[in-house]
Design a protein around this motif. Structure first.
Motif, short mmCIF file in Angstrom:
data_model
loop_
_atom_site.label_atom_id
_atom_site.label_comp_id
_atom_site.label_asym_id
_atom_site.label_seq_id
_atom_site.Cartn_x
_atom_site.Cartn_y
_atom_site.Cartn_z
N SER A 28 -9.09 -2.42 -1.80
CA SER A 28 -8.48 -3.76 -1.65
C SER A 28 -9.59 -4.79 -1.48
O SER A 28 -10.25 -4.85 -0.43
N VAL A 55 -6.51 3.53 2.44
CA VAL A 55 -6.73 2.11 2.18
C VAL A 55 -8.18 1.76 2.51
O VAL A 55 -8.64 1.95 3.63
N TYR A 68 0.83 -1.21 0.00
CA TYR A 68 0.00 0.00 0.00
C TYR A 68 0.87 1.26 0.00
O TYR A 68 0.56 2.23 -0.70
#
Length: 310
Positions: free
Chosen positions: A106, A132, A93
């Motif tokens: 993700s 993320v 990441y």
């Protein structure tokens, strides 16, 4: 004229502070995306480790699917799976952030069969240079792979995170699948079958039909049928029941665990029976094969991402 127009647009963008978000897409190796497909859409694939005969392999890297099933036949111990190292996830990441991405979506296998999505949720604050966003596919295999492809297409088309996640949730709701399993021992021993009493199916030499339960998202034994032929017919009947009144185009996928010949035969039969539906063939690789064993067949379907306008 086009050059001048482009310069004017760039000046306007700079003046009003418009920033087009750059979004990366990550999935894991159980999506079973062909390397060229992952490369085409810029999808990063995290390998899932598995252990067989006390040796650790990274799916899709250290061993082929054919080699895995060959080892499975002679394995002295029950194979198991693990999770990618936390440090490797953080490094991935972070590297995407260093490449200029603002966010990474993700997409990973169902949280009911793996703790990977929760692990990513737990470490997301440790990655400071990129946002993320973990997404639970609530499924796995190429059905999940299609979600990753859809997300990548949307990212390339300039869609924002909220729109991509909303579309993924909508696509996820169209997914359904049924597995015809030869033997429940691997699932029961691996703890992936919630109603483990269905183990009696293998004792009676019948073919259990499994599915992901719509409410719990857990793998459950749905039915038991004598003979593979009858089990496949039962899955076809279930497919017909499930698609009544569907107003959107579907894409079907036939899956197999080292049983390609029978998978191709089933695809041909399905294609004749349902000529209006595109049908792909995919497979259960080592990580999913660890829990399902060999010779399994499955039918999955979802909204056809090839007919979506991104």
């Amino acid at each position: 004229m086009n050059i001048i127009y482009g310069m004017i647009i760039n000046v306007i963008i700079k003046k009003v502070g418009v920033h087009f978000m750059k979004i990366a897409v990550v999935t894991d190796s159980t999506a079973y995306l062909e390397p060229e497909v992952a490369e085409q859409y810029g999808i990063k694939v995290v390998p899932i480790p598995f252990i067989i005969d006390n040796k650790v392999y990274n799916e899709g890297i250290d061993i082929t699917t054919e080699e895995f099933y060959s080892k499975l036949k002679t394995s002295e111990s029950f194979p198991s799976t693990s999770q990618p190292a936390i440090g490797e996830l953080i490094n991935l990441y972070t590297s995407l952030g260093n490449e200029g991405y603002d966010a990474v979506i993700s997409i990973h296998l169902a949280g009911t069969i793996s703790g990977l999505v929760q692990t990513i949720e737990n470490i997301r604050e440790q990655v400071t240079n990129i946002d993320v966003i973990p997404f639970d596919s609530k499924i796995t295999v190429r059905l999940m792979g299609n979600l990753a492809i859809a997300a990548a297409k949307m990212a390339q088309a300039g869609k924002d995170v909220d729109e991509i996640i909303s579309t993924l949730e909508s696509l996820r709701s169209t997914i359904k699948e049924y597995f015809v399993v030869d033997d429940l021992q691997n699932l029961v021993r691996g703890g992936r079958l919630s109603n483990a009493s269905a183990f009696i199916g293998s004792v009676l030499k019948i073919k259990p039909i499994l599915t992901f339960d719509d409410e719990s998202d857990k793998i459950v034994a749905f039915d038991k049928v004598r003979s593979t032929k009858r089990a496949l017919k039962r899955v076809e009947d279930l497919f017909e029941e499930n698609i009544k009144d569907r107003s959107y185009p579907l894409r079907l996928i036939v899956f197999h665990a080292n049983n390609e010949e029978m998978a191709m035969e089933w695809k041909a039969k399905l294609q004749e029976k349902y000529p209006d539906y595109p049908i792909d063939v995919s497979y259960f690789g080592p990580v999913i094969g660890t829990h399902l064993g060999e010779k399994e067949l499955a039918l999955g379907w979802m909204k056809d991402i090839e007919k979506l306008d991104f």
